[in-house]
Design a protein around this motif. Sequence first.
Motif, PDB file in Angstrom:
ATOM      1  N   ARG A  45      12.344  19.912   6.308  1.00  0.00           N
ATOM      2  CA  ARG A  45      11.106  19.846   6.155  1.00  0.00           C
ATOM      3  C   ARG A  45      10.513  20.703   7.101  1.00  0.00           C
ATOM      4  O   ARG A  45       9.412  21.010   7.693  1.00  0.00           O
ATOM      5  N   VAL A  46      11.219  20.567   7.609  1.00  0.00           N
ATOM      6  CA  VAL A  46      11.030  21.733   9.304  1.00  0.00           C
ATOM      7  C   VAL A  46      11.238  22.412   9.571  1.00  0.00           C
ATOM      8  O   VAL A  46      10.636  23.934   9.509  1.00  0.00           O
ATOM      9  N   ALA A  49       8.083  23.727   7.436  1.00  0.00           N
ATOM     10  CA  ALA A  49       6.382  23.201   7.924  1.00  0.00           C
ATOM     11  C   ALA A  49       6.508  24.684   8.846  1.00  0.00           C
ATOM     12  O   ALA A  49       5.658  25.264   9.032  1.00  0.00           O
ATOM     13  N   CYS A  50       8.268  25.219   8.886  1.00  0.00           N
ATOM     14  CA  CYS A  50       7.868  26.895   9.757  1.00  0.00           C
ATOM     15  C   CYS A  50       7.700  28.155   8.881  1.00  0.00           C
ATOM     16  O   CYS A  50       7.910  29.231   9.602  1.00  0.00           O
ATOM     17  N   THR A  79      10.504  17.028  16.711  1.00  0.00           N
ATOM     18  CA  THR A  79      10.850  16.169  16.580  1.00  0.00           C
ATOM     19  C   THR A  79      11.630  14.638  16.403  1.00  0.00           C
ATOM     20  O   THR A  79      11.471  13.351  16.183  1.00  0.00           O
TER      21      THR A  79
END
Length: 392
Positions: A25-26, A29-30, A106
């Motif tokens: 997910r990270v 997102a990046c 996070t």
Amino acid sequence: MAASVSELSGLGLLTWVYPPGLVDRVVAACGRAERRKRLLPARLVVYFVRGLALFSPAPYLEVMRHLVEGLRGAGLLGNWHVPAKSSLFRARQRLGSEPLRVLFATTAKPMATETTPGAFWRGLRLLAVDGTCWDVADSEANEAAFGRPGNGRGTGRSAYPQVRMAALVEVGTHAVLDAELAGCRTGEVTLVGRLPRSCGPGRLVLADREFLGVPLWQAFTDTGADLLWRVPANRVLPVTRHLRDGSWLSRIRASSGPARHESVTVRVLAYQLKGQVGEGAAESYRLITTLLDARRYPARQLAALYRDRWEIESVFAEIKTHQRGARVVLSSKTPEGVRQQIWAHLLVHHALRELMVRTAATRGLDPDRISFTETLRSARRSVTVTPGSFSP
């Protein structure tokens, strides 16, 4: 306690604290998710970069072999093979530092509960702020981005460029809750000024004397946090009212800027620490705090509490001496690679500290009773011996 640490190692520290779904997910997102299948997908590179920090200062190929050894032993590697060093280098460049920074932001949350020894005082969570510097590879790009300090002897310059880091730490668990990076030309006060974002009511922030200034003080108090900071020896703190425990109320003002017209009420504590036999005279200390109630917050207890500020020095030693390696220079020759390495070290340290806090809780111990170096060794074994839950 090494055996207890091993019991909690599970599927390996890197996947236990940072599960693949979170990493994916990270990465997405990046904007680092792949459009085509690669030998080194971004998820694996995130684990690899943190592996470089965990096994520091081991070289690329050795670290990658550590990461996949458990998979190989379980027969899960299939046709996948360890790439060449040049491929690993390019994969790190594609990933950049942003996914590591976002992953840290996070996950870097307070770990202590109210039952954690040394983590709270009179209902306030104890935090500390301070700064440190990292030596980085001597390249033109790093020097241009981060600068190079003097060598401390009055002539010449340091052998290496340096990155300055300011950190906010949870005292009772040694967990780094927030950090800011910049070149060595940027002062610690400037960097610490970006950390109030991670403070709030119910926190008591400890800091040394170089941070005392009205704008920074107000930046922290505006979040609702309480403060206990040391005062420089030359700071004048006139008495406005004496309190029953020997402390007094005073007012501080900024030396310049709009804040110089507005004073801030503080409580002042003055005391001495007696030196050891043969070490000379006692050292004088003055502290100021937002905790104005002398009955509820006795001066003697606050003076004793302030020594916990030094726990942040132990945190820096854990990361830079034991985890990174004493006098090890970060190897990346590009600023983006340097930032990536530092965030990876902070992520690994956070994972180690989470393991230590959980281990201590299962035994009813203070986390300080758990050996950091033993935990580091156990974490390395957990990654090498047991299969991770990520697939190349």
